[in-house]
Design an enzyme around this catalytic site. Structure first.
Site, mmCIF file in Angstrom:
data_model
loop_
_atom_site.group_PDB
_atom_site.id
_atom_site.type_symbol
_atom_site.label_atom_id
_atom_site.label_comp_id
_atom_site.label_asym_id
_atom_site.label_seq_id
_atom_site.Cartn_x
_atom_site.Cartn_y
_atom_site.Cartn_z
ATOM 1 N N ALA A 1 0.857 -1.178 0.000
ATOM 2 C CA ALA A 1 0.000 0.000 0.000
ATOM 3 C C ALA A 1 0.894 1.229 0.000
ATOM 4 O O ALA A 1 1.545 1.538 0.999
ATOM 5 C CB ALA A 1 -0.901 0.001 1.234
ATOM 6 N N VAL B 1 7.098 8.702 3.120
ATOM 7 C CA VAL B 1 8.368 8.016 3.357
ATOM 8 C C VAL B 1 8.162 6.628 3.945
ATOM 9 O O VAL B 1 8.910 5.690 3.633
ATOM 10 C CB VAL B 1 9.283 8.871 4.267
ATOM 11 C CG1 VAL B 1 8.646 9.082 5.644
ATOM 12 C CG2 VAL B 1 10.648 8.224 4.426
ATOM 13 N N CYS C 1 -11.934 4.997 7.740
ATOM 14 C CA CYS C 1 -11.331 4.591 6.472
ATOM 15 C C CYS C 1 -10.599 3.261 6.624
ATOM 16 O O CYS C 1 -10.746 2.358 5.791
ATOM 17 C CB CYS C 1 -10.382 5.682 5.991
ATOM 18 S SG CYS C 1 -9.742 5.417 4.320
ATOM 19 N N CYS D 1 -7.679 14.080 4.572
ATOM 20 C CA CYS D 1 -7.618 14.285 3.122
ATOM 21 C C CYS D 1 -8.717 15.178 2.582
ATOM 22 O O CYS D 1 -8.502 15.917 1.625
ATOM 23 C CB CYS D 1 -7.606 12.938 2.404
ATOM 24 S SG CYS D 1 -9.083 11.921 2.663
#
Length: 375
Positions: A13, A18, A114, A212
């Site tokens: 995923a 990083v 989520c 988001c």
């Protein structure tokens, strides 16, 4: 299950950050066959320019820049990469429940929603479709199979400052059995160093902080913009601001503007600071009071997912430490259940601002016993 050192096909995923990039570099170096996956969850241009919403959308989690970075890392590592569009499912299973919860006077956690309802489920579905044995993520957590208990166990990572188990309490036994957390034994500086040594451009990229679809964390503005886009008006939930004795001391424009523990934005003047104590969706009243009134020993949670134990039988109790928000220090409590997916707890000492809509995650040492949603 195959060991992590045995070569296998793994879907990584890739968020463009990083951590997930370092995971891909690490597993590639170990000789695994990798496939990079990124879930496209939200159109970052959506709602831009609506009243109060910014035109610029850079810097948020899961942004278009993150997709570009993830693809670039996959090219550097010479692994196949796929962008999986899950915008419709994300809106149905995360955004709309978030809106409903806020309008009902609760304070939901979109990232946990989520993880619980979309990310791991969809990643594993896609992994199966492309022939991957397991998925790997950049979460700071650990998991292992306990043969004596015949259960997969989720535990806090080596780097406690990056612990993400609070957001992962909803993982099922099947999901844990097919997920790798390669960073669970590492410290963040070592992860950045590993990414740098692999020559990845994201080695110094800052961690994403914002949700988001909510720039700046301005939930109220997002609610108005989203409902306007849907052709809906913001429901009228205006009402009274009352004290613990029921005295009316003001009015407010809507319960969606408040969360338990809130101090600013009450529109009140007082000799002593006032905080939101309770939000009553039926009457639209918001109870305010002193900071000490926020302290409570009682907690109730529903939709509990058990991890280290199969369940908690009716009448059975368990000593655990409970975390009631991400930055909360887990506190000792006695946990009980009705035998279903509800749980109750009594803390040894009062805790501040136990907030409906937030997660309560139960720990024994580093192990996650389970967790649920506070109501």
């Amino acid at each position: 299950m195959p060991s992590q050192s045995q070569p296998e096909t793994i879907a990584v995923a890739m968020s463009g950050g990083v951590d997930s990039s370092a995971v891909a570099a690490l597993l590639r170096a170990q000789g695994h066959t990798l496939i990079g996956l990124t879930l496209q969850l939200w159109n970052q241009r959506r709602l831009a320019g609506h009243e109060g919403m910014p035109e610029a959308v850079q810097g948020r989690c899961c942004s278009i820049d993150d997709v570009y970075d993830a693809r670039r890392v996959a090219e550097q590592l010479d692994i196949p990469y796929y962008l999986v569009n899950q915008q419709d499912r994300f809106e149905a299973e995360v955004v709309k429940p978030f809106v409903s919860e806020y309008l009902a006077g609760r304070t939901p956690i979109p990232c946990t929603l989520c993880n619980n309802h979309l990310k791991f489920d969809q990643l594993l579905i896609t992994a199966r479709q492309i022939g991957a044995d397991r998925i790997a993520t950049g979460h700071y957590a650990r998991n292992h199979f306990d043969e004596e208990r015949d259960r997969w166990i989720l535990s806090r990572p080596e780097d406690k400052s990056k612990d993400q188990t609070y957001f992962l309490f909803g993982l099922t036994q099947d999901q844990l059995s097919r997920t790798l957390f390669p960073l669970g034994e590492m410290q963040k500086p070592a992860v950045r160093a590993m990414a740098s040594e692999a020559g990845l451009n994201v080695a110094t990229k800052p961690d994403s902080q914002e949700i988001c679809f909510i720039p700046g964390g301005d939930y109220s503005t997002f609610l108005k913009a989203y409902l306007d886009e849907q052709g809906e008006d913001l429901p009228d939930s205006s009402g009274e601001l009352v004290t613990t004795t029921g005295e009316v001391i003001g009015r407010h424009n809507g319960i969606h503007s408040f969360t338990v523990g809130q101090r600013k934005g009450l529109g009140l003047t007082s000799a002593n600071p006032l905080y939101v104590l309770n939000i009553h969706p039926d009457s639209h009243q918001v109870t305010v009071g002193a900071d000490e009134d926020l302290m409570s020993r009682d907690l109730r949670a529903d939709r509990v997912n058990w991890i280290s134990v199969p369940n908690l039988a009716r009448g059975e109790t368990l000593r655990v430490q409970i975390k009631i928000r991400h930055r909360h220090e887990p506190a000792w409590a006695t946990l009980s259940s009705d035998g279903g997916d509800d749980a109750s707890a009594i803390f040894d000492t009062p805790q501040r601002a136990i907030t409906p809509g937030q997660s309560a995650v139960f720990y024994q040492g580093d192990e996650v016993v389970g967790g649920g949603w506070i109501y």
